[in-house]
Design a protein around this motif. Structure first.
Motif, PDB file in Angstrom:
ATOM      1  N   LEU A  36       0.825  -1.208   0.000  1.00 50.10           N
ATOM      2  CA  LEU A  36       0.000   0.000   0.000  1.00 50.10           C
ATOM      3  C   LEU A  36       0.858   1.257   0.000  1.00 50.10           C
ATOM      4  O   LEU A  36       2.041   1.215   0.333  1.00 50.10           O
ATOM      5  CB  LEU A  36      -0.901   0.008   1.233  1.00 50.10           C
ATOM      6  CG  LEU A  36      -1.869  -1.167   1.371  1.00 50.10           C
ATOM      7  CD1 LEU A  36      -2.602  -1.095   2.700  1.00 50.10           C
ATOM      8  CD2 LEU A  36      -2.853  -1.182   0.215  1.00 50.10           C
ATOM      9  N   ILE A  37       0.263   2.360  -0.351  1.00 50.31           N
ATOM     10  CA  ILE A  37       0.923   3.653  -0.223  1.00 50.31           C
ATOM     11  C   ILE A  37       0.772   4.075   1.236  1.00 50.31           C
ATOM     12  O   ILE A  37      -0.346   4.141   1.747  1.00 50.31           O
ATOM     13  CB  ILE A  37       0.295   4.688  -1.164  1.00 50.31           C
ATOM     14  CG1 ILE A  37       0.543   4.268  -2.612  1.00 50.31           C
ATOM     15  CG2 ILE A  37       0.848   6.078  -0.888  1.00 50.31           C
ATOM     16  CD1 ILE A  37      -0.165   5.110  -3.642  1.00 50.31           C
ATOM     17  N   PRO A  38       1.882   4.343   1.921  1.00 55.06           N
ATOM     18  CA  PRO A  38       1.767   4.686   3.347  1.00 55.06           C
ATOM     19  C   PRO A  38       1.148   6.056   3.545  1.00 55.06           C
ATOM     20  O   PRO A  38       1.346   6.965   2.736  1.00 55.06           O
ATOM     21  CB  PRO A  38       3.227   4.682   3.820  1.00 55.06           C
ATOM     22  CG  PRO A  38       4.032   4.966   2.598  1.00 55.06           C
ATOM     23  CD  PRO A  38       3.264   4.366   1.452  1.00 55.06           C
ATOM     24  N   GLY A  39       0.401   6.196   4.614  1.00 57.12           N
ATOM     25  CA  GLY A  39      -0.145   7.498   4.979  1.00 57.12           C
ATOM     26  C   GLY A  39       0.950   8.346   5.596  1.00 57.12           C
ATOM     27  O   GLY A  39       1.978   7.840   6.053  1.00 57.12           O
ATOM     28  N   ALA A  40       0.752   9.641   5.608  1.00 65.12           N
ATOM     29  CA  ALA A  40       1.721  10.553   6.216  1.00 65.12           C
ATOM     30  C   ALA A  40       1.751  10.330   7.722  1.00 65.12           C
ATOM     31  O   ALA A  40       0.723  10.066   8.342  1.00 65.12           O
ATOM     32  CB  ALA A  40       1.357  11.993   5.904  1.00 65.12           C
ATOM     33  N   ARG A  41       2.924  10.429   8.299  1.00 65.91           N
ATOM     34  CA  ARG A  41       3.091  10.222   9.744  1.00 65.91           C
ATOM     35  C   ARG A  41       2.424  11.340  10.545  1.00 65.91           C
ATOM     36  O   ARG A  41       1.854  11.106  11.603  1.00 65.91           O
ATOM     37  CB  ARG A  41       4.574  10.159  10.090  1.00 65.91           C
ATOM     38  CG  ARG A  41       4.834   9.998  11.587  1.00 65.91           C
ATOM     39  CD  ARG A  41       6.298   9.902  11.885  1.00 65.91           C
ATOM     40  NE  ARG A  41       6.819   8.679  11.282  1.00 65.91           N
ATOM     41  CZ  ARG A  41       8.080   8.332  11.295  1.00 65.91           C
ATOM     42  NH1 ARG A  41       8.980   9.103  11.859  1.00 65.91           N
ATOM     43  NH2 ARG A  41       8.475   7.212  10.743  1.00 65.91           N
TER      44      ARG A  41
END
Length: 126
Positions: A36-41
């Motif tokens: 998956l494309i990671p979400g912003a921290r």
């Protein structure tokens, strides 16, 4: 050599970002799920990315690539973007993002805080 199953697990992300399977294979989860494309921290990172893209609407359909973007490399605390080596596209990105002097002495520099960039093969790398 990558197996067809591994290629399937990176297919959506490759279509969305332009990344190569060879670069994504080491990131594949151990549980056979898709990458998956990671979400912003942080919320600030997500807002920075969203505002940057909203500011680039001027590029629109003037490039064969959406917003002039050839490749994205999304990570939880950064987003690496490669834009096409077209003068108009580079100018739009630079105008939006690079710091520049302003006539107002209270606001000598504008741009995006903490933006890192360097000139490399094919143009400016943000």
């Amino acid at each position: 050599m990558s197996s067809p199953k591994a290629l399937d697990r990176t297919a959506d992300r490759r279509r969305s970002t332009g990344e190569l399977h060879q670069a994504l294979a080491p990131l594949l989860p151990d549980d056979d799920s898709v990458l998956l494309i990671p979400g912003a921290r942080r919320e600030e990172q997500a807002r920075l990315e969203a505002e940057s893209f909203l500011g680039l609407r001027a590029v629109g359909g003037l490039s064969a690539h959406p917003l002039g973007i050839v490749l994205l490399r999304p990570e939880i605390d950064r987003l690496t973007i490669r834009v096409t080596d077209t003068p108009y596209v580079v100018m739009c990105w630079a105008d939006l993002l690079l710091p520049r002097s302003s006539g107002d002495p209270r606001d000598l520099i504008s741009g995006v805080p903490s933006l890192r960039y360097h000139r490399g093969d094919g143009g400016i790398h943000f």
